[in-house]
Design an enzyme around this catalytic site. Structure first.
Site, short mmCIF file in Angstrom:
data_model
loop_
_atom_site.label_atom_id
_atom_site.label_comp_id
_atom_site.label_asym_id
_atom_site.label_seq_id
_atom_site.Cartn_x
_atom_site.Cartn_y
_atom_site.Cartn_z
N GLY A 48 38.13 -31.88 9.48
CA GLY A 48 38.60 -32.58 8.29
C GLY A 48 39.20 -33.93 8.61
O GLY A 48 39.14 -34.88 7.81
N ASN A 49 39.77 -34.05 9.82
CA ASN A 49 40.36 -35.32 10.22
C ASN A 49 39.30 -36.38 10.52
O ASN A 49 39.63 -37.56 10.65
CB ASN A 49 41.24 -35.13 11.46
CG ASN A 49 42.55 -34.42 11.11
OD1 ASN A 49 43.14 -34.68 10.07
ND2 ASN A 49 42.98 -33.51 11.96
N LYS A 168 49.97 -20.61 10.61
CA LYS A 168 49.21 -21.83 10.35
C LYS A 168 49.98 -22.74 9.39
O LYS A 168 50.16 -22.41 8.22
CB LYS A 168 47.86 -21.47 9.74
CG LYS A 168 46.96 -22.66 9.42
CD LYS A 168 46.44 -23.31 10.68
CE LYS A 168 45.41 -24.38 10.35
NZ LYS A 168 44.91 -25.04 11.56
N LYS A 253 38.19 -23.13 10.86
CA LYS A 253 36.85 -23.67 10.64
C LYS A 253 35.92 -23.44 11.83
O LYS A 253 34.72 -23.14 11.65
CB LYS A 253 36.96 -25.15 10.29
CG LYS A 253 35.66 -25.92 10.22
CD LYS A 253 35.38 -26.73 11.49
CE LYS A 253 36.50 -27.66 11.83
NZ LYS A 253 36.27 -28.38 13.12
N LYS A 315 39.11 -24.66 19.71
CA LYS A 315 37.69 -25.03 19.83
C LYS A 315 37.05 -24.31 21.01
O LYS A 315 35.91 -23.82 20.91
CB LYS A 315 37.56 -26.55 19.97
CG LYS A 315 38.15 -27.31 18.78
CD LYS A 315 37.96 -28.79 18.91
CE LYS A 315 38.72 -29.52 17.82
NZ LYS A 315 38.42 -29.06 16.46
#
Length: 353
Positions: A48-49, A168, A253, A315
């Site tokens: 999103g960034n 989160k 995500k 990630k």
């Protein structure tokens, strides 16, 4: 975390680059990572960034401008004959939506949004920005009207321990007095965030299943570029077979994207981030950029603390998840290097041992 490294040696070039250039691939059949899967298909996860760069306010114009740049590189892969499923984050955008909702007074004729509705709202907005940018880029290349955005529901386990230990952070920072009021009136879990104030933390359960995976597969086989799993997908629990209910949570995500890739039988999963390659010993005199990483090396680096949870750690864990499920390859690189990385000329490539 890592920075670009012009001096490191790239992985070997792959055969077949440019195959089917100028036209979309024909339909494919098969399924599951262990089966035939979808050949020459990549799931690409964009953060999103990536739509709001450092120093930007996050205006709609800025987000469109940044999305067009990413779309240019994704379109390059499509024109080279790749099927593409694009996923995206929504962290900054869902924060904006929650803030707008929270700024409404208690007597305003506007309902407050639950977290699953805020995620859905962000998926629609960000999905439109990315889809419009990509459909225009492909249209200029003669591939008109080939992009579809799927509102995706991600099933989570209601017994996931994350619901008992929310970690989160979402939304804006609050003063101590505001945080106490929100704890009391809304039942939120609030934690202090590195001197910035207090932020709400919510559960981030592991994704178990993608409800719309069959529809996504059908669209990919029909030649469409599919945008799916926005923000990790809208978190839902299955209350009875085939019946779902939204929950107050957010799904990572990258983990959702890895699950989608495995469910589709896609062997190439690209995690797009702010850097061209992953580095170990980051910002130390012996910093080293990685062209390749095996599964066992990834586990060892995680255990050694090379990839912090607040940056590259999730990630790498998502990459491990796909390889463990039978995926062939995970590539980590920046949006500007997507084509070069998929061609094998840059990026960090993670494989099974």
């Amino acid at each position: 975390m890592s920075h670009e490294s012009p001096t490191s040696q790239p992985p070997p070039h792959r055969d077949g680059e440019g195959e089917c250039a100028g036209r979309l691939p024909s339909p494919a059949h098969g399924g599951g990572v262990g089966g035939g899967g979808l050949p020459r298909t990549a799931v690409i996860a964009v953060g999103g960034n990536a739509l709001i760069l450092d120093g930007q306010r996050g205006s709609i114009a800025e987000q469109f401008e940044n999305a067009r740049e990413t779309a240019r590189h994704v379109a390059g892969l499509v024109k080279a004959g790749w099927r593409v499923v694009l996923t995206h984050g929504n962290g900054p955008q869902v924060g904006f939506i929650l803030l707008r909702s929270e700024l409404m007074s208690a007597d305003a004729p506007v309902p407050r949004l639950s977290l699953d509705m805020a995620v859905a709202d962000s998926v629609g907005g960000v999905g439109y920005i990315i889809a419009n940018s990509l459909v225009n880029e492909l249209g200029r290349a003669g591939l008109a009207d080939r992009v579809v955005c799927v509102m995706t529901q991600t099933v989570v386990d209601p017994e996931d321990p994350a619901f008992q230990r929310p970690t989160k952070p979402i939304g804006p920072a609050y003063s101590e007095a505001e945080a106490e009021r929100l704890r009391r009136d809304e039942g939120w879990v609030m934690v202090e965030d590195a001197g910035r104030g207090y932020r709400r933390v919510v559960a981030s359960p592991r994704p178990q299943r993608i409800v719309e995976v069959s529809a996504i597969r059908t669209l990919v086989e029909a030649g469409f570029v599919v945008i799916a799993c926005g923000g990790g997908g809208i978190p839902v629990v299955e209350t009875e077979p085939g019946v779902y209910q939204g929950v107050e949570a957010v799904v990572d995500k990258d983990f959702a994207s890895a699950l989608l890739a495995a469910s589709l039988g896609v062997h190439t999963f690209v995690i797009s981030t702010g850097v061209e390659k992953v580095a170990v010993r980051y910002r130390q005199p012996d910093q080293r950029f990685l062209d390749r990483m095996t599964l066992s090396e990834a586990h060892a680096y995680l255990e050694a603390g090379e990839f912090p949870e607040g940056s590259m750690g999730p990630k790498i864990r998502a990459a491990i998840d796909l390889i463990t499920r039978g995926g062939k390859e995970v590539i980590i690189t920046s949006p500007a290097h997507l084509e070069e990385a998929v061609a094998g000329r840059t990026g960090t490539h993670l494989f099974a041992d």
